[in-house]
Design a protein around this motif. Structure first.
Motif, PDB file in Angstrom:
ATOM      1  N   LEU A 185      -3.920   5.437   7.153  1.00 13.49           N
ATOM      2  CA  LEU A 185      -3.975   4.544   8.313  1.00 13.49           C
ATOM      3  C   LEU A 185      -2.628   4.579   9.029  1.00 13.49           C
ATOM      4  CD1 LEU A 185      -6.047   2.585   9.598  1.00 13.49           C
ATOM      5  CD2 LEU A 185      -5.002   0.752   8.277  1.00 13.49           C
ATOM      6  N   MET A 220      -0.326  -7.303   3.095  1.00 13.38           N
ATOM      7  CA  MET A 220      -0.743  -6.840   4.420  1.00 13.38           C
ATOM      8  C   MET A 220       0.186  -7.431   5.484  1.00 13.38           C
ATOM      9  SD  MET A 220      -4.601  -6.745   5.919  1.00 13.38           S
ATOM     10  CE  MET A 220      -5.013  -8.313   5.282  1.00 13.38           C
ATOM     11  N   GLU A 221       0.225  -8.747   5.569  1.00 17.96           N
ATOM     12  CA  GLU A 221       1.146  -9.412   6.502  1.00 17.96           C
ATOM     13  C   GLU A 221       1.287 -10.880   6.125  1.00 17.96           C
ATOM     14  OE1 GLU A 221      -1.306  -7.937   9.732  1.00 17.96           O
ATOM     15  OE2 GLU A 221      -1.601  -9.990  10.403  1.00 17.96           O
ATOM     16  N   HIS A 250     -10.213  -9.015   2.184  1.00 12.63           N
ATOM     17  CA  HIS A 250      -9.045  -9.708   2.749  1.00 12.63           C
ATOM     18  C   HIS A 250      -8.893 -11.000   1.952  1.00 12.63           C
ATOM     19  CE1 HIS A 250      -6.797 -11.566   6.343  1.00 12.63           C
ATOM     20  NE2 HIS A 250      -6.853 -12.492   5.417  1.00 12.63           N
ATOM     21  N   GLN A 275     -15.256 -10.443   8.732  1.00  9.74           N
ATOM     22  CA  GLN A 275     -14.636 -10.476  10.036  1.00  9.74           C
ATOM     23  C   GLN A 275     -15.419  -9.580  10.989  1.00  9.74           C
ATOM     24  OE1 GLN A 275     -10.416  -9.842  10.195  1.00  9.74           O
ATOM     25  NE2 GLN A 275     -10.044 -10.893   8.245  1.00  9.74           N
ATOM     26  N   THR A 291     -14.338  -5.864   4.108  1.00  9.48           N
ATOM     27  CA  THR A 291     -14.156  -5.976   5.559  1.00  9.48           C
ATOM     28  C   THR A 291     -15.259  -5.267   6.343  1.00  9.48           C
ATOM     29  OG1 THR A 291     -12.747  -4.043   5.453  1.00  9.48           O
ATOM     30  CG2 THR A 291     -11.662  -6.204   5.335  1.00  9.48           C
ATOM     31  N   LYS A 334      -0.297   2.695  11.583  1.00 11.19           N
ATOM     32  CA  LYS A 334      -0.233   1.309  12.058  1.00 11.19           C
ATOM     33  C   LYS A 334       1.005   1.115  12.921  1.00 11.19           C
ATOM     34  CE  LYS A 334      -2.473  -1.387   8.361  1.00 11.19           C
ATOM     35  NZ  LYS A 334      -2.223  -2.340   7.252  1.00 11.19           N
ATOM     36  N   MET A 368      -3.971   0.509  15.461  1.00 16.55           N
ATOM     37  CA  MET A 368      -4.270   1.136  14.154  1.00 16.55           C
ATOM     38  C   MET A 368      -5.155   2.351  14.394  1.00 16.55           C
ATOM     39  SD  MET A 368      -5.066  -2.051  11.558  1.00 16.55           S
ATOM     40  CE  MET A 368      -6.633  -1.380  11.287  1.00 16.55           C
ATOM     41  N   HIS A 394     -11.812  -7.929  13.788  1.00 14.32           N
ATOM     42  CA  HIS A 394     -10.581  -8.595  13.347  1.00 14.32           C
ATOM     43  C   HIS A 394     -10.549 -10.074  13.694  1.00 14.32           C
ATOM     44  CE1 HIS A 394      -9.214  -4.663  12.248  1.00 14.32           C
ATOM     45  NE2 HIS A 394      -9.543  -4.247  13.439  1.00 14.32           N
ATOM     46  N   VAL A 416       0.872  -1.182   0.000  1.00 12.52           N
ATOM     47  CA  VAL A 416       0.000   0.000   0.000  1.00 12.52           C
ATOM     48  C   VAL A 416       0.913   1.237   0.000  1.00 12.52           C
ATOM     49  CG1 VAL A 416      -1.792   1.264   1.220  1.00 12.52           C
ATOM     50  CG2 VAL A 416      -1.743  -1.231   1.361  1.00 12.52           C
ATOM     51  N   LEU A 442      -4.535  -7.079   0.984  1.00 15.06           N
ATOM     52  CA  LEU A 442      -5.728  -6.234   0.876  1.00 15.06           C
ATOM     53  C   LEU A 442      -6.046  -6.138  -0.603  1.00 15.06           C
ATOM     54  CD1 LEU A 442      -4.705  -3.409   3.355  1.00 15.06           C
ATOM     55  CD2 LEU A 442      -6.621  -5.000   3.655  1.00 15.06           C
ATOM     56  N   GLU A 500      -0.001   4.389   5.980  1.00 15.12           N
ATOM     57  CA  GLU A 500      -0.445   3.843   4.688  1.00 15.12           C
ATOM     58  C   GLU A 500      -1.684   4.591   4.209  1.00 15.12           C
ATOM     59  OE1 GLU A 500      -1.431  -0.233   5.288  1.00 15.12           O
ATOM     60  OE2 GLU A 500       0.660  -0.901   5.416  1.00 15.12           O
ATOM     61  N   ARG A 501      -1.845   4.675   2.894  1.00 21.01           N
ATOM     62  CA  ARG A 501      -3.103   5.191   2.357  1.00 21.01           C
ATOM     63  C   ARG A 501      -4.204   4.238   2.832  1.00 21.01           C
ATOM     64  NH1 ARG A 501      -5.640   4.164  -2.276  1.00 21.01           N
ATOM     65  NH2 ARG A 501      -3.839   3.286  -3.339  1.00 21.01           N
ATOM     66  N   TYR A 502      -5.322   4.777   3.281  1.00 19.42           N
ATOM     67  CA  TYR A 502      -6.384   3.943   3.837  1.00 19.42           C
ATOM     68  C   TYR A 502      -7.311   3.478   2.734  1.00 19.42           C
ATOM     69  CZ  TYR A 502     -10.306   2.467   6.749  1.00 19.42           C
ATOM     70  OH  TYR A 502     -11.303   1.745   7.338  1.00 19.42           O
ATOM     71  N   LEU A 503      -7.453   2.159   2.614  1.00 16.66           N
ATOM     72  CA  LEU A 503      -8.399   1.581   1.655  1.00 16.66           C
ATOM     73  C   LEU A 503      -9.740   1.461   2.361  1.00 16.66           C
ATOM     74  CD1 LEU A 503      -6.165  -1.328   0.269  1.00 16.66           C
ATOM     75  CD2 LEU A 503      -6.177   1.079  -0.382  1.00 16.66           C
ATOM     76  N   GLY A 538      -5.473  -5.938  14.258  1.00 18.77           N
ATOM     77  CA  GLY A 538      -6.259  -4.708  14.260  1.00 18.77           C
ATOM     78  C   GLY A 538      -5.912  -3.789  15.400  1.00 18.77           C
TER      79      GLY A 538
END
Ligand code: MV4
Length: 681
Positions: free
Chosen positions: A156, A287-288, A208, A232, A439, A158, A168, A235, A131, A277, A200-203, A165
């Motif tokens: 966002l 994301m992770e 997910h 979810q 989400t 983080k 954040m 989270h 992102v 994402l 990060e730019r927030y989407l 979650g």
């Protein structure tokens, strides 16, 4: 292959690992805390070690005890499952130091993915899309402010070491940034001991989508399709499915190849999941990465036909991947729901209690249940309150949804609150069927998913009452079976253990208290061919039969087939996905309190003795009528609850008696002596 492995986990994942290991001829060592001494995973294992008190910190998180148990048992490897020690670098190191194979990635890979910012540096080098934002080491607030402005809004904040979650904060405009940064840093320091931030730019409406990857120790790495886990709540994944609906093939391939690149960048080994994402414009961003087997791995198993735990054991045993990328095939669609002991009507607070009633749907090639509990087990507050994972597969998503809906309708759990009806509402919701997934799904469809608690309706009261009356009638049947009554008529007042005088209409009063705390006094007139209910002047003619937990009832000609859970103080009805729980107060006049401790038979209320068949010294059988009394214009027979000798009768016909007065003293014995059998020839 290993001869023996130790599973450093509990519940459904421990059972699931044991199942595969046993299929591979590998013996299993289980661990259990005080609370889990009778747990299913302990029963399934070949041997088990007690590792401490119930709290996880004193048992399943005690590295020393886990390693000691592995050494003592001779286990050659440890499978951590998910959660607990599965992504703990120190534990992986401790296994290595003890010469025990950790069934998972190398220590370095776990460590590399521990920090979001470090992971992003690795992903950048690997060409994995991120992102747009800032994830550098410079953390001076003024510098971060400049980065914030460059990224743009919404963005966002983080915590680099955050997760699930936590840590954040969405920042909608520049003038919010300073306050948001300070508070998020404080939260991160308190929560994770590190306040490094990334921006990060927030989407605003991402999905997910995650890729299952597998690497072996010979340089091979493949991806096993993807899963959509967008639905979810706070989270916590609620529903997962594979493959991800409406994902363009080229995106699927690009995402898979990016995930493989990510794994190769950290010399990954074993099972791993790369989370992305997936934005509305078709872009996807790292994301992770999770360095463990995920809870939701069964949906991947169902569409690929593979056993991912078997793959884990093979790879940990230095075997090569069983398949190449080209050999991986994806067939059909799978959906998983997580069945939790929680109360969706009360902020999903975890529920605890005994699984007094547990009926799973019939399993097959289409329906799978992964669980770590059986009927009668306690769901405690020590651990995650997941009861089971229900997974279905079918040829299309539409058919998989229909199968999930039906399987949820067949899942019956009594004794504690669950999220079954919530899950049913999701899979039956049109937006879910239309795959309008992101989400924010649950929040956006709140009114569809959270059906207001319905006021108890007359039908549920009648069905609960009929279940109770049938239970008592069946008990009478059982007791009076010793009397060999021919042509037994279940509706005859004499058929009950508390037989009624023929010249009176038998009446019952049953008090039922619903989950809203409202009490309902249900009055029923028993007639020769059934029961008459009266609610606010409206009459209902009913008949019913109870076989085990199946109640067949007809009310005003409408037949119902439902499942019931009858406990001494509770009654639950399972009507498709609607579940009704009632506290069942023994006001039912057809029952009487037996003071078990002293074998006394007492009057259930004030009344007048009408007749006393009982005679002191007589021997009686269970079900024999001892006293007939009249109260509130109704007559009741007090019957012998067991075989015994009448030692004393305290009242005669015409006497007035008070509630609780002892009527008869009945001494139990093993059985009523029969005439001596003829001498053997
Ligand atoms: C995001 C995001 C939107 N934009 N990052 C949630 C926890 C962690 N997995 C990352 N998460 C998110 N990161 C950007 N730039 C939205 C979420 C997010 C989310 C992501 C996946 C699944 C569920 C989620 C629920 C809320 C927020």
């Amino acid at each position: 292959m290993f001869d023996k492995i130790l599973i450093a986990n509990r519940g459904e994942i421990a059972c699931r690992i044991i199942e595969t290991a046993h299929k591979m001829g590998v013996k299993c060592v289980a661990l259990y805390s005080d609370a889990d001494k009778d747990a299913l995973h302990v029963k399934m294992a070949d041997e088990a070690f007690h590792i401490g008190p119930s709290p996880s910190k004193d048992s399943y998180l005690r590295m020393d005890r886990i390693i000691d148990a592995a050494k003592e048992s001779g286990a050659q490897a440890i499978h951590p499952g998910y959660g607990f020690m599965s992504e703990n670098v120190e534990f992986a190191k401790a296994c290595f130091d003890a010469g025990i194979t950790f069934i998972g990635p190398p220590v370095e890979a776990i460590d590399a993915m521990g920090s979001k910012s470090a992971a992003k540096v690795i992903m950048t080098d690997a060409g994995v899309p991120l992102v747009p934002g800032y994830h550098g080491d410079e953390q001076d607030p003024a510098f971060l402010k400049e980065q914030s402005v460059a990224v743009g809004y919404p963005q966002l904040l983080k915590a680099a070491y955050g997760g699930g979650g936590k840590g954040m904060r969405v920042v909608w405009s520049e003038d919010e940034f300073d306050v948001a940064l300070a508070s998020t840093k404080r939260e991160a320091m308190a929560g994770f001991g590190n306040d490094k931030m990334l921006i990060e730019r927030y989407l605003t409406k991402p999905r997910h989508v995650e890729i299952q990857i597998f690497s072996d120790n010979h340089g091979n790495c493949i991806y096993l399709a993807e899963r959509d886990c967008s639905i979810q709540r706070r989270h916590q994944k609620v529903i997962e499915e594979a493959p991800a609906p409406n994902l363009p093939e080229e995106t699927r391939i690009a995402m898979g190849e990016a995930a493989v690149a990510a794994a190769q960048a950290i010399n990954y080994q074993g099972a791993g999941t790369v989370e992305f994402l997936y934005d509305e414009d078709g872009s996807f961003y790292f994301m992770e990465m999770n360095t463990r087997l995920q809870v939701e791995h069964p949906v991947t198993e169902m569409i690929t036909g593979l056993d991912l735990v078997a793959w884990q054991l093979k790879i940990a045993n230095n075997e090569p991947l069983p398949l190449s990328q080209a050999q991986v095939t994806v067939t059909g669609h799978a959906i998983e729901v997580r069945i939790y002991a929680e109360d969706p009507d009360n902020e999903f607070l975890p529920a605890t209690g005994q699984l007094s009633y547990l009926r799973q749907p019939q399993t097959s090639n289409h329906v799978r249940v992964d669980t770590g509990v059986i009927a009668g087990d306690e769901v405690s507050s020590f651990y995650d309150p997941m009861i089971a994972k229900l997974i279905v597969w079918d040829e299309t998503r539409e058919r998989a949804i229909a199968r999930m809906s039906s399987a949820l309708d067949d899942y019956r759990i009594g004794g504690l609150k669950t999220n079954l009806s919530f899950l049913s509402n999701i899979v039956n919701a049109q937006p879910f069927k239309d795959a309008v997934l992101d989400t924010g799904f649950i929040e956006r469809n709140h009114d569809l998913l959270f059906t207001p608690k319905s006021e108890t309706d007359h039908k549920s009261l009648m069905l609960a009452s009929l279940a109770i009356l049938c239970e008592q009638r069946n008990t009478a049947l059982l007791q009076s079976s010793t009397q060999h009554i021919e042509n037994f008529d279940p509706y005859s007042p004499w058929g009950k253990s508390n037989a009624w005088r023929l010249n009176e209409t038998a009446k019952h009063s049953i008090e039922l208290t619903d989950t809203n705390g409202h009490s309902h006094n249900v009055c029923i007139e028993q007639q020769n061919d059934g029961y008459l209910f009266n609610f606010d002047g409206e009459q209902f003619i009913a008949s019913a039969q109870l076989n085990d937990d199946h109640l067949q009832a007809t009310i005003n000609g409408h037949k119902s087939n439902i499942l019931v859970d009858l406990c001494p103080k509770k009654v639950s009805l399972f009507i498709k996905q609607d579940i009704y729980h009632f506290e069942r107060k023994l006001n039912d006049m057809s029952a009487f309190e037996m003071d078990e401790s002293e074998d006394k038979l007492t009057a259930p209320m004030n009344g007048t003795i009408v007749e006393v068949p009982a005679v002191a010294g007589a021997q009686v059988k269970a079900g024999d009528v001892l006293v007939i009394m009249e109260a509130m214009k109704m007559e009741y027979s007090i019957v012998a609850p067991f075989n015994g000798t009448i030692s004393e009768v305290f009242f005669a016909a015409g006497d007035m008696v008070k509630d609780g007065a002892q009527l008869v003293d009945l001494m139990p014995f093993e059985s009523v002596p029969v005439e001596s059998a003829p001498a053997e020839d």
